[in-house]
Motif scaffolding. Structure first.
Motif, PDB file in Angstrom:
ATOM      1  N   THR A   8      -2.452  -4.768   6.195  1.00 10.69           N
ATOM      2  CA  THR A   8      -3.913  -4.401   5.762  1.00 10.69           C
ATOM      3  C   THR A   8      -4.848  -5.575   6.404  1.00 10.69           C
ATOM      4  O   THR A   8      -5.614  -5.324   7.400  1.00 10.69           O
ATOM      5  CB  THR A   8      -4.505  -4.536   4.356  1.00 10.69           C
ATOM      6  OG1 THR A   8      -3.742  -3.331   3.854  1.00 10.69           O
ATOM      7  CG2 THR A   8      -5.936  -4.394   4.440  1.00 10.69           C
ATOM      8  N   SER A  19       0.162  -9.323   5.826  1.00 13.72           N
ATOM      9  CA  SER A  19       0.211  -8.057   5.317  1.00 13.72           C
ATOM     10  C   SER A  19      -0.485  -7.332   6.371  1.00 13.72           C
ATOM     11  O   SER A  19      -1.148  -7.587   7.318  1.00 13.72           O
ATOM     12  CB  SER A  19      -1.083  -8.439   4.272  1.00 13.72           C
ATOM     13  OG  SER A  19      -1.979  -7.083   4.030  1.00 13.72           O
ATOM     14  N   ARG A  60      -6.368 -10.008   2.036  1.00 13.57           N
ATOM     15  CA  ARG A  60      -4.819 -10.001   1.636  1.00 13.57           C
ATOM     16  C   ARG A  60      -4.017 -11.367   2.605  1.00 13.57           C
ATOM     17  O   ARG A  60      -4.653 -11.942   3.263  1.00 13.57           O
ATOM     18  CB  ARG A  60      -4.122  -8.786   2.230  1.00 13.57           C
ATOM     19  CG  ARG A  60      -4.302  -7.543   1.433  1.00 13.57           C
ATOM     20  CD  ARG A  60      -3.325  -7.629   0.055  1.00 13.57           C
ATOM     21  NE  ARG A  60      -2.324  -7.848   0.299  1.00 13.57           N
ATOM     22  CZ  ARG A  60      -1.272  -6.847   0.521  1.00 13.57           C
ATOM     23  NH1 ARG A  60      -1.627  -5.856   0.512  1.00 13.57           N
ATOM     24  NH2 ARG A  60      -0.018  -7.333   0.734  1.00 13.57           N
ATOM     25  N   SER A 112      -1.999  -9.163  -3.376  1.00 17.80           N
ATOM     26  CA  SER A 112      -1.961  -7.861  -3.594  1.00 17.80           C
ATOM     27  C   SER A 112      -2.930  -7.017  -3.564  1.00 17.80           C
ATOM     28  O   SER A 112      -4.277  -7.500  -3.522  1.00 17.80           O
ATOM     29  CB  SER A 112      -1.253  -7.518  -5.145  1.00 17.80           C
ATOM     30  OG  SER A 112      -2.289  -8.051  -6.035  1.00 17.80           O
ATOM     31  N   ASN A 113      -2.940  -5.631  -3.184  1.00 17.89           N
ATOM     32  CA  ASN A 113      -4.305  -4.622  -3.229  1.00 17.89           C
ATOM     33  C   ASN A 113      -5.175  -4.995  -4.599  1.00 17.89           C
ATOM     34  O   ASN A 113      -6.084  -4.704  -4.492  1.00 17.89           O
ATOM     35  CB  ASN A 113      -3.814  -3.606  -2.876  1.00 17.89           C
ATOM     36  CG  ASN A 113      -3.042  -3.507  -1.583  1.00 17.89           C
ATOM     37  OD1 ASN A 113      -3.666  -4.101  -0.622  1.00 17.89           O
ATOM     38  ND2 ASN A 113      -2.160  -2.326  -1.477  1.00 17.89           N
ATOM     39  N   ASN A 134       5.204  -7.573   1.750  1.00 21.44           N
ATOM     40  CA  ASN A 134       4.250  -7.235   2.798  1.00 21.44           C
ATOM     41  C   ASN A 134       4.576  -6.768   4.183  1.00 21.44           C
ATOM     42  O   ASN A 134       6.150  -6.947   4.250  1.00 21.44           O
ATOM     43  CB  ASN A 134       3.257  -8.102   2.970  1.00 21.44           C
ATOM     44  CG  ASN A 134       3.707  -9.404   3.673  1.00 21.44           C
ATOM     45  OD1 ASN A 134       4.907  -9.400   4.629  1.00 21.44           O
ATOM     46  ND2 ASN A 134       3.294 -10.652   3.551  1.00 21.44           N
ATOM     47  N   LEU A 168      -9.957  -2.756   2.477  1.00 22.23           N
ATOM     48  CA  LEU A 168      -8.743  -2.127   1.792  1.00 22.23           C
ATOM     49  C   LEU A 168      -8.602  -0.789   1.978  1.00 22.23           C
ATOM     50  O   LEU A 168      -9.410   0.273   2.372  1.00 22.23           O
ATOM     51  CB  LEU A 168      -9.175  -2.202   0.164  1.00 22.23           C
ATOM     52  CG  LEU A 168      -8.806  -3.383  -0.457  1.00 22.23           C
ATOM     53  CD1 LEU A 168      -9.467  -3.429  -1.975  1.00 22.23           C
ATOM     54  CD2 LEU A 168      -7.550  -4.088  -0.448  1.00 22.23           C
ATOM     55  N   SER A 169      -7.302  -0.298   1.834  1.00 23.18           N
ATOM     56  CA  SER A 169      -6.939   0.985   2.353  1.00 23.18           C
ATOM     57  C   SER A 169      -7.657   2.024   1.575  1.00 23.18           C
ATOM     58  O   SER A 169      -7.943   2.054   0.361  1.00 23.18           O
ATOM     59  CB  SER A 169      -5.436   1.305   2.236  1.00 23.18           C
ATOM     60  OG  SER A 169      -4.867   2.678   1.973  1.00 23.18           O
ATOM     61  N   VAL A 176      -6.211   2.924  -1.651  1.00 23.74           N
ATOM     62  CA  VAL A 176      -6.323   2.133  -2.793  1.00 23.74           C
ATOM     63  C   VAL A 176      -7.603   2.257  -3.520  1.00 23.74           C
ATOM     64  O   VAL A 176      -7.778   1.997  -4.899  1.00 23.74           O
ATOM     65  CB  VAL A 176      -6.063   0.706  -2.478  1.00 23.74           C
ATOM     66  CG1 VAL A 176      -6.491  -0.454  -3.525  1.00 23.74           C
ATOM     67  CG2 VAL A 176      -4.756   0.203  -1.895  1.00 23.74           C
ATOM     68  N   THR A 188       0.937  -1.476   0.128  1.00 26.25           N
ATOM     69  CA  THR A 188       0.068   0.064   0.062  1.00 26.25           C
ATOM     70  C   THR A 188       0.913   1.362  -0.223  1.00 26.25           C
ATOM     71  O   THR A 188       0.519   2.210  -0.932  1.00 26.25           O
ATOM     72  CB  THR A 188      -1.148  -0.034   1.297  1.00 26.25           C
ATOM     73  OG1 THR A 188      -1.741  -1.279   1.228  1.00 26.25           O
ATOM     74  CG2 THR A 188      -1.832   1.322   1.412  1.00 26.25           C
ATOM     75  N   ARG A 215      -8.756  -5.809  -4.986  1.00 23.16           N
ATOM     76  CA  ARG A 215      -9.809  -5.030  -5.530  1.00 23.16           C
ATOM     77  C   ARG A 215     -10.620  -5.616  -6.771  1.00 23.16           C
ATOM     78  O   ARG A 215     -11.647  -5.432  -6.857  1.00 23.16           O
ATOM     79  CB  ARG A 215      -9.052  -3.637  -5.988  1.00 23.16           C
ATOM     80  CG  ARG A 215      -9.844  -2.770  -6.770  1.00 23.16           C
ATOM     81  CD  ARG A 215      -8.934  -1.672  -7.170  1.00 23.16           C
ATOM     82  NE  ARG A 215      -9.707  -0.424  -8.172  1.00 23.16           N
ATOM     83  CZ  ARG A 215      -9.601  -1.078  -9.455  1.00 23.16           C
ATOM     84  NH1 ARG A 215      -9.141  -2.049 -10.027  1.00 23.16           N
ATOM     85  NH2 ARG A 215     -10.342  -0.072 -10.326  1.00 23.16           N
TER      86      ARG A 215
END
Length: 297
Positions: free
Chosen positions: A206, A204, A200, A228-229, A133, A245-246, A249, A105, A233
């Motif tokens: 997240t 991670s 994730r 992965s993000n 990560n 998710l962030s 992102v 991220t 997504r």
């Protein structure tokens, strides 16, 4: 020009009092004995003519005047750090190498702009970035294969020093057709915990932030675990399930309606992004990058 200047170490103690919870801990954090710190602060109070600390048996706190002086002292210390860093940078920038490890991220959304600014300060530095990560970032810095790391985990490994450089928060997101997108109310934490999420991989930041927020609840196993993000997504958009998710992102996806943010009642999904390094002080280029990252907030 004044004929008297306060010692910077005394200012360090003053600004550390609220952060460390008392004078003794503040003194230890800057390498001073408590009696010396107490005398130095008393002398500063005498010179300024105002009380800076409220002293009581259980510790010390800043007076209202002390809070004002401490805020200005932070600016003074920051300026002094920049002056020292400038001299160091001018002396050592040519050929200096900096190996950085960053969580996905941070690497995707924050590090590029930090590196641009770092190049302006240290044009001759050789900077190399590894993306991994947060758990692996800790490993790389502890093992010495990277000089500096950036992570978003709730905790920092023993043996590492850290500094908060910015903050972030996780959003619970679903595609527009998901039942949660039409819920009409905030989700309860137990409902989120009971749902199989697209997550994730273990390690991670997240995932660790979400697990920390849901600690103590019965949580369902992940619907998918992805590395992965971008994969998380895409899977959410395709209908594989909700995810955390962030905001970095998915902010644009939420803004254009590709994804829908689902509020969760009373669940704190904020997190701190920290720089981590091994040893007492980071190297000159690492310290410069930490200052740049912290200044971007």
């Amino acid at each position: 020009m004044t004929d008297w200047w306060p010692d910077l170490r005394v200012l360090e103690v003053l600004v550390a009092v609220p952060d460390r919870g008392g004078l003794g801990a503040a003194a230890r954090s800057v390498g001073m004995a408590q009696p010396n710190a107490s005398r130095a602060l008393a002398a500063l109070e005498d010179r300024l003519g105002i009380p800076l600390l409220i002293r009581h048996p259980r510790g010390s706190t800043l007076t209202p005047e002390g809070e004002v002086v401490a805020a200005r002292a932070r600016d003074t210390l920051s300026a002094a750090e920049e002056l020292i860093a400038l001299g160091d940078a001018l002396r050592t920038s040519h050929g200096a190498r900096l190996d950085v490890a960053a969580s996905m991220t941070v690497a995707e959304h924050l590090v590029p702009q930090w590196l641009v600014r770092l190049r302006r300060h240290l044009p001759g530095a050789d900077v190399r970035l590894q993306v991994m990560n947060s758990d692996h970032v800790h490993d790389a810095v502890l093992e010495g294969t990277c000089d500096l790391g950036f992570v978003e985990t709730p905790g920092i490994r023993r043996g590492l020093h850290s500094r908060v450089v910015t903050t972030d928060r996780l959003l619970i997101v679903v595609p527009p057709g998901h039942p949660w997108s039409r819920l009409g109310r905030a989700l309860e934490p137990r409902e989120l915990a009971a749902c199989q999420l697209v997550e994730r991989e273990e390690g991670s930041g997240t995932r660790m932030t979400l697990e920390n927020a849901l600690r103590g609840m019965d949580t369902a196993p992940p619907a998918l675990q992805l590395g992965s993000n971008a994969a998380v997504r895409s899977s959410v958009i395709a209908g594989a399930g909700p995810a955390a998710l962030s905001e970095l992102v998915v902010a644009s996806d939420v803004a254009d309606g590709t994804l829908v943010e689902v509020p969760v009642e009373g669940l704190d999904l904020r997190r701190q992004i920290r720089a981590v390094w091994r040893g007492g002080h980071p190297s000159v280029p690492a310290a410069q990058m930490v200052r740049i990252a912290a200044g971007s907030r």
